[in-house]
Design a protein around this motif. Structure first.
Motif, PDB file in Angstrom:
ATOM      1  N   VAL A   1      -9.711   8.164   1.559  1.00 36.28           N
ATOM      2  CA  VAL A   1      -9.343   6.766   1.781  1.00 36.28           C
ATOM      3  C   VAL A   1      -8.833   6.584   3.198  1.00 36.28           C
ATOM      4  O   VAL A   1      -9.172   5.624   3.896  1.00 36.28           O
ATOM      5  CB  VAL A   1      -8.280   6.330   0.749  1.00 36.28           C
ATOM      6  N   LYS A   2      -8.017   7.543   3.649  1.00 32.45           N
ATOM      7  CA  LYS A   2      -7.458   7.475   5.003  1.00 32.45           C
ATOM      8  C   LYS A   2      -8.558   7.504   6.048  1.00 32.45           C
ATOM      9  O   LYS A   2      -8.506   6.786   7.049  1.00 32.45           O
ATOM     10  CB  LYS A   2      -6.490   8.634   5.189  1.00 32.45           C
TER      11      LYS A   2
ATOM     12  N   VAL B   1     -12.485   0.040  -0.125  1.00 32.81           N
ATOM     13  CA  VAL B   1     -12.077   1.417   0.063  1.00 32.81           C
ATOM     14  C   VAL B   1     -11.767   1.995  -1.276  1.00 32.81           C
ATOM     15  O   VAL B   1     -12.184   2.988  -1.691  1.00 32.81           O
ATOM     16  CB  VAL B   1     -10.835   1.516   0.984  1.00 32.81           C
TER      17      VAL B   1
ATOM     18  N   MET C   1       0.850  -1.186   0.000  1.00 35.01           N
ATOM     19  CA  MET C   1       0.000   0.000   0.000  1.00 35.01           C
ATOM     20  C   MET C   1       0.889   1.240   0.000  1.00 35.01           C
ATOM     21  O   MET C   1       1.952   1.244   0.597  1.00 35.01           O
ATOM     22  CB  MET C   1      -0.892  -0.012   1.243  1.00 35.01           C
ATOM     23  N   SER C   2       0.412   2.246  -0.681  1.00 36.10           N
ATOM     24  CA  SER C   2       1.206   3.470  -0.766  1.00 36.10           C
ATOM     25  C   SER C   2       1.262   4.182   0.584  1.00 36.10           C
ATOM     26  O   SER C   2       0.354   4.055   1.410  1.00 36.10           O
ATOM     27  CB  SER C   2       0.611   4.400  -1.809  1.00 36.10           C
ATOM     28  N   ARG C   3       2.324   4.912   0.768  1.00 35.41           N
ATOM     29  CA  ARG C   3       2.482   5.629   2.033  1.00 35.41           C
ATOM     30  C   ARG C   3       1.570   6.846   2.076  1.00 35.41           C
ATOM     31  O   ARG C   3       0.957   7.136   3.104  1.00 35.41           O
ATOM     32  CB  ARG C   3       3.935   6.056   2.199  1.00 35.41           C
ATOM     33  N   SER C   4       1.486   7.568   0.956  1.00 34.44           N
ATOM     34  CA  SER C   4       0.629   8.752   0.920  1.00 34.44           C
ATOM     35  C   SER C   4      -0.727   8.369   0.331  1.00 34.44           C
ATOM     36  O   SER C   4      -0.788   7.821  -0.766  1.00 34.44           O
ATOM     37  CB  SER C   4       1.274   9.843   0.080  1.00 34.44           C
ATOM     38  N   LYS C   5      -1.770   8.606   1.096  1.00 35.58           N
ATOM     39  CA  LYS C   5      -3.121   8.245   0.679  1.00 35.58           C
ATOM     40  C   LYS C   5      -3.982   9.492   0.593  1.00 35.58           C
ATOM     41  O   LYS C   5      -3.763  10.453   1.322  1.00 35.58           O
ATOM     42  CB  LYS C   5      -3.762   7.306   1.714  1.00 35.58           C
ATOM     43  N   PRO C   6      -4.999   9.463  -0.257  1.00 40.59           N
ATOM     44  CA  PRO C   6      -5.964  10.556  -0.243  1.00 40.59           C
ATOM     45  C   PRO C   6      -6.688  10.601   1.101  1.00 40.59           C
ATOM     46  O   PRO C   6      -6.849   9.567   1.756  1.00 40.59           O
ATOM     47  CB  PRO C   6      -6.929  10.199  -1.371  1.00 40.59           C
ATOM     48  N   SER C   7      -7.117  11.777   1.497  1.00 38.15           N
ATOM     49  CA  SER C   7      -7.719  11.926   2.827  1.00 38.15           C
ATOM     50  C   SER C   7      -9.008  11.115   2.969  1.00 38.15           C
ATOM     51  O   SER C   7      -9.304  10.609   4.049  1.00 38.15           O
ATOM     52  CB  SER C   7      -7.998  13.396   3.122  1.00 38.15           C
TER      53      SER C   7
ATOM     54  N   LEU D   1     -10.319   4.122   6.058  1.00 40.67           N
ATOM     55  CA  LEU D   1      -9.488   3.111   6.703  1.00 40.67           C
ATOM     56  C   LEU D   1      -9.490   3.283   8.227  1.00 40.67           C
ATOM     57  O   LEU D   1      -9.511   2.304   8.973  1.00 40.67           O
ATOM     58  CB  LEU D   1      -8.058   3.194   6.177  1.00 40.67           C
TER      59      LEU D   1
END
Length: 51
Positions: free
Chosen positions: A9-10, A51, A1-7, A13
């Motif tokens: 999605v975050k 997600v 999974m990528s470290r930087s996520k859209p807010s 999660l």
């Protein structure tokens, strides 16, 4: 999974993380065992999040 996520999605999660907990013992006692299991309980290996 990528470290930087859209807010968005975050946020989803984080909500899934909070939902994935057991029912507290005091709730089981207060409801006389009527609410014993959490129907939203999820295992990270078995169930996939949409997600």
């Amino acid at each position: 999974m990528s470290r930087s996520k859209p807010s968005g999605v975050k946020r989803r999660l984080a909500r899934a993380l909070k939902e994935n907990s057991a029912v507290p013992a005091w709730v089981i006692l207060k409801t006389n065992g009527k609410f014993r299991f959490n129907p939203k309980k999820r295992n990270w290996r078995r169930n996939d999040l949409k997600v």
